[in-house]
Write an enzyme that holds these catalytic residues in place. Structure first.
Site, short mmCIF file in Angstrom:
data_model
loop_
_atom_site.label_atom_id
_atom_site.label_comp_id
_atom_site.label_asym_id
_atom_site.label_seq_id
_atom_site.Cartn_x
_atom_site.Cartn_y
_atom_site.Cartn_z
N GLN A 78 0.85 -1.19 0.00
CA GLN A 78 0.00 0.00 0.00
C GLN A 78 0.88 1.24 0.00
OE1 GLN A 78 -3.12 0.19 2.93
NE2 GLN A 78 -3.70 2.23 2.29
N PHE A 79 1.15 1.77 -1.20
CA PHE A 79 2.05 2.90 -1.32
C PHE A 79 1.51 4.15 -0.63
CE2 PHE A 79 -0.71 4.00 -4.79
CZ PHE A 79 -0.59 5.37 -4.94
N THR A 80 0.21 4.23 -0.39
CA THR A 80 -0.35 5.43 0.24
C THR A 80 0.10 5.59 1.69
OG1 THR A 80 -2.40 4.30 0.83
CG2 THR A 80 -2.36 5.47 -1.28
#
Length: 145
Positions: A78-80
């Site tokens: 989850q790059f966020t």
């Protein structure tokens, strides 16, 4: 490397309506990878995930680790998690690792997890995923290696 651990009764990840990873009791970990992260960061995070005491013992105290209870480990990229949210009303993602580095380190983390633990599942890096879970507690911890 950031890991958002959630103790779950069960969890699954779907991509395009197909289940790509699922566990029963265990931990779901959302993984955010940043440019400065290395394999050593992944090793440190994995050690924490497998050994952090998040499950209750007979006295109801969080004294047992994932390894001790034999629970499942579900890893989801989850790059966020690497977003910059300090100013404005829209997140900036310059603190997230480039996709190639993110994929390399997520794959490394997953491969090491499969060597170290028996019940390991994962989402699909870079995919639009639907994550379903029943949070147990809720118990949630944020690790930043």
């Amino acid at each position: 490397m950031k890991g958002l651990l959630q103790r779950v009764r069960n969890a699954r990840v779907e991509v395009g309506g197909e289940v790509v990873g699922a566990i029963d009791q265990g931990i779901l970990v959302l993984v955010g990878i940043e440019p400065q992260d290395t394999r050593a960061s992944a090793d440190k995070l994995l050690h924490k995930l497998l050994n952090y005491r998040v499950f209750s013992d007979a006295d109801g105290k969080m004294n047992l680790s994932l390894r001790e209870v034999g629970g499942g480990l579900l890893l989801v990229s989850q790059f966020t998690l690497a977003a910059d949210t300090k100013s404005g009303l829209r997140a900036g993602f310059s603190k997230a690792a480039a996709p190639a580095l993110g994929a390399e380190l997520f794959d490394y983390l997953l491969s090491q997890a499969r060597i170290a633990h028996t019940a390991v599942a994962a989402g699909q890096f870079g995919a639009d995923m639907q994550v379903h879970l029943i949070n147990d507690g809720p118990v949630t911890f944020l690790f930043d290696t």
